[in-house]
Design an enzyme around this catalytic site. Sequence first.
Site, PDB file in Angstrom:
ATOM      1  N   LYS A   1      51.634   0.381  21.998  1.00 47.59           N
ATOM      2  CA  LYS A   1      52.634   1.272  21.335  1.00 47.59           C
ATOM      3  C   LYS A   1      51.879   2.475  20.393  1.00 47.59           C
ATOM      4  O   LYS A   1      50.969   1.622  19.576  1.00 47.59           O
ATOM      5  CB  LYS A   1      53.669   0.905  20.515  1.00 47.59           C
ATOM      6  CG  LYS A   1      54.641   1.867  19.991  1.00 47.59           C
ATOM      7  CD  LYS A   1      55.535   0.974  19.322  1.00 47.59           C
ATOM      8  CE  LYS A   1      55.081   0.486  17.692  1.00 47.59           C
ATOM      9  NZ  LYS A   1      55.007   1.561  16.733  1.00 47.59           N
TER      10      LYS A   1
ATOM     11  N   ASP B   1      55.802   6.435  20.309  1.00 49.27           N
ATOM     12  CA  ASP B   1      56.837   5.881  19.555  1.00 49.27           C
ATOM     13  C   ASP B   1      56.923   6.735  18.111  1.00 49.27           C
ATOM     14  O   ASP B   1      56.276   6.770  17.024  1.00 49.27           O
ATOM     15  CB  ASP B   1      56.572   4.566  18.804  1.00 49.27           C
ATOM     16  CG  ASP B   1      57.671   4.231  17.868  1.00 49.27           C
ATOM     17  OD1 ASP B   1      58.745   4.743  17.729  1.00 49.27           O
ATOM     18  OD2 ASP B   1      57.216   3.409  17.028  1.00 49.27           O
TER      19      ASP B   1
ATOM     20  N   LYS C   1      59.808   8.778  17.414  1.00 50.15           N
ATOM     21  CA  LYS C   1      61.347   8.852  16.791  1.00 50.15           C
ATOM     22  C   LYS C   1      61.703  10.467  16.740  1.00 50.15           C
ATOM     23  O   LYS C   1      62.185  10.701  15.485  1.00 50.15           O
ATOM     24  CB  LYS C   1      61.320   8.059  15.530  1.00 50.15           C
ATOM     25  CG  LYS C   1      60.948   6.606  15.806  1.00 50.15           C
ATOM     26  CD  LYS C   1      61.026   5.790  14.533  1.00 50.15           C
ATOM     27  CE  LYS C   1      60.853   4.210  14.652  1.00 50.15           C
ATOM     28  NZ  LYS C   1      59.143   4.165  14.838  1.00 50.15           N
TER      29      LYS C   1
ATOM     30  N   ARG D   1      51.432  -6.559  13.836  1.00 47.59           N
ATOM     31  CA  ARG D   1      50.711  -7.141  12.989  1.00 47.59           C
ATOM     32  C   ARG D   1      50.427  -8.673  13.300  1.00 47.59           C
ATOM     33  O   ARG D   1      49.248  -9.183  13.238  1.00 47.59           O
ATOM     34  CB  ARG D   1      51.114  -7.203  11.479  1.00 47.59           C
ATOM     35  CG  ARG D   1      50.763  -5.855  10.839  1.00 47.59           C
ATOM     36  CD  ARG D   1      51.394  -5.685   9.505  1.00 47.59           C
ATOM     37  NE  ARG D   1      52.924  -5.408   9.968  1.00 47.59           N
ATOM     38  CZ  ARG D   1      53.833  -4.914   8.998  1.00 47.59           C
ATOM     39  NH1 ARG D   1      53.295  -4.589   7.709  1.00 47.59           N
ATOM     40  NH2 ARG D   1      54.800  -4.409   9.146  1.00 47.59           N
TER      41      ARG D   1
ATOM     42  N   ASP E   1      65.711  15.927  15.421  1.00 48.95           N
ATOM     43  CA  ASP E   1      65.705  17.496  14.955  1.00 48.95           C
ATOM     44  C   ASP E   1      66.845  18.189  15.694  1.00 48.95           C
ATOM     45  O   ASP E   1      67.664  17.716  16.502  1.00 48.95           O
ATOM     46  CB  ASP E   1      64.529  18.093  15.281  1.00 48.95           C
ATOM     47  CG  ASP E   1      64.280  19.202  14.131  1.00 48.95           C
ATOM     48  OD1 ASP E   1      64.949  19.889  14.051  1.00 48.95           O
ATOM     49  OD2 ASP E   1      62.851  19.121  13.519  1.00 48.95           O
TER      50      ASP E   1
ATOM     51  N   THR F   1      64.570  -1.906  12.364  1.00 46.25           N
ATOM     52  CA  THR F   1      64.437  -3.537  11.997  1.00 46.25           C
ATOM     53  C   THR F   1      64.322  -3.641  10.647  1.00 46.25           C
ATOM     54  O   THR F   1      64.178  -4.726  10.000  1.00 46.25           O
ATOM     55  CB  THR F   1      63.733  -4.160  12.791  1.00 46.25           C
ATOM     56  OG1 THR F   1      62.232  -3.506  12.877  1.00 46.25           O
ATOM     57  CG2 THR F   1      64.088  -4.227  14.021  1.00 46.25           C
TER      58      THR F   1
END
Length: 237
Positions: A34, A61, A63, A215, A66, A123
């Site tokens: 990603k 990714d 997002k 991570r 607009d 999340t």
Amino acid sequence: MKNISSLYVALDIENKEKALQFLKQQQLEGAAVKVGMELFYHAGPSIITSLKERNHDIFLDLKLHDIPTTVKNAMRNLARLDVDMVNVHAQGGREMITAAKQGLEEGCQGKERPVLLAVTQLTSTDQTMMAEELRQPGTVEESVIHLAKLAKSGGADGVVCSVQEVKAIKAACGSSFLTVTPGIRPKGAQQNDQKRSATPLEAKQQGTDAIVVGRAITAASDPYISYQQIIEEWNHG
């Protein structure tokens, strides 16, 4: 429409050189990845080119959120990068989601169209934040289900959601409607800023189509071993 992988390694790494070095040193070349805002805004399209040359499937990714025309034009350009999956914010509305899909179809130039996902609730969002800061009524799950239905009606192929909402989304939108779930942490790992997290096994048991892990792999003492353990847990519990 392209196929998706079951595990994407989130390359939340500050620059192209470090990202490519990390993948090489940890024997993760060829793994699905990603690429988010941090890396893309530093390296630009060149990071996508370099990753494609190394046979990585890519979830871009960004997002997008607009007005419909702007999102359509942006998606037309992103489609030309030949990534495998892209996303918008579902809260941009049905017209924007439809425009995003049109832009992807126009930009594909005869190639398979990238999968289009819509982000429901991040999340990092919990009930308190949604009620007190965002002033949105209902529960987090109710909001996520509403946005998933909206995304489907706009032509999205699936949504980004937490593991906790997967079953309800599948029930509301159908089993073929994709769910991609970030916030994945092996048992005992730190939650960091993820409020609605889950283990790889929990994600698989809930029926999600793909997981995104950052991570827990990139900051692990041995990222390659961590990656293999997550794959093993996903495949075999």
